[in-house]
Design an enzyme around this catalytic site. Sequence first.
Site: not given
Ligand code: C5P
Length: 292
Positions: A4, A92, A94-96, A98-99, A101, A134
Site C-alpha cells: 500500500k 520491500p 520496513a519500507g512504509g 505494509a509488507g 501487514s 494496517d
Molecule cells: O499497529 P501497529 O502494530 O502496526 O503499529 C506499530 C507502531 O506504529 C505502534 O506501536 C505505534 O508506535 C505506531 N503507530 C502509531 N499510530 C498509529 C499506527 C501505528 O503511533 N495510528
Amino acid sequence: MPAKINLALCVGPVREDGYHPLGTVFHAVSLFDDLTLTAAKPGEAKLTVQGEWAEVVPTDETNLAVKAIRLLERVYGPQQSGVEMVIHKAIPVAGGMAGGSADGAAALLAGAVFWDLDIQPAELLELAAELGSDVPFSLMGGTAIGTGRGEKLTPLLTRGVYHWVLALADQGLSTPEVFAKFDEIGNVKGTEIPSEMLAALTAGDVHTLAATMRNDLQEAALDLRPELAETLEAGLKAGALASLVSGAGPTCAFLAASETDAIDLENKLLAAPQVASTRRATGPAQGAMLTI
Ligand code: C5P
C-alpha cells in the site's frame, strides 16, 4: 497480498495508548507477497521466507504471519494440524508499504480457510486489527479511507488506473521511531483528509490527486533520512506529477500520468546517483486473493 501507499496520511496528536489518530487514504498497489500454507505437526507454525529481502525478515514468533496463526489458535482453540508457511516477498521490508501487514493478513486468511474456521468477514477484519493497524487494509485492498489508528475502513469508489514508480531504500525505517520523531517535531496538522482528493479519486483526475497528496510523517522520515529529500526532488525533476514518502518511509512513491510516463520516469530515476532500485506498480490493486 498487496503493498500500500498512503495517498493522504493525516496524523493527529498522540493518544493515551501511544497510537496516533489518523485520517488516511490507503491505496493498494500491484506489488504482491505470496504465502503458501501446508500442514505440519500439531502446534507448529513454521515459516520460511524467500525473495530479495528474505535474510532480514524474522521467521520466529515475532513475524506477523506467525502471530496471525497464534491468534487464530487463541480465539478458536487448538487445531488438529499445525502449519508450515512459505512467504515469497516482493514488498520491500520496513519500507512504509505494509509488507509485514500483508503477510499477517495472508496468514490469517489462509489459516482460517485451511482449518475451515467459522469466521464471518467482519470478524476477520477485527482479528486483523488486533494484529496491526494496517492489516485490515491488506485484506481489503482497493482504495479506502482509514480512521482510528488506521484500522477502521471505508472503501472508496475510484475511477481509472494510477501509475506509480517506487524508489526503494537500502535500509528500512522503524514505524514507531518515525511516529516518535513526528511527536518531537510537534507540527500537528490534524486528521482531516482533503475533500478535493476524494473528489479527484471519484473523478479519476490524476492531476488533482497529485496536487492534494499529503503525508504528515514525511517531515519526520526526512529528518531521520535527509537523503530522501534528494530522491523526492529527483523524481519531480524526472517528470513525476507528485512525489511523497510512502507511509512511515523510506520508500518514495512517484505518481505518473500514464504507463509510458511511468516507464520514462523510472529510467530517469535509475540514472540518479542516490536511487539504487525501483519498481513500477499500478493501483488500485486487489486485496487478499486465495488460490487453492
Ligand atoms: O499497529 P501497529 O502494530 O502496526 O503499529 C506499530 C507502531 O506504529 C505502534 O506501536 C505505534 O508506535 C505506531 N503507530 C502509531 N499510530 C498509529 C499506527 C501505528 O503511533 N495510528
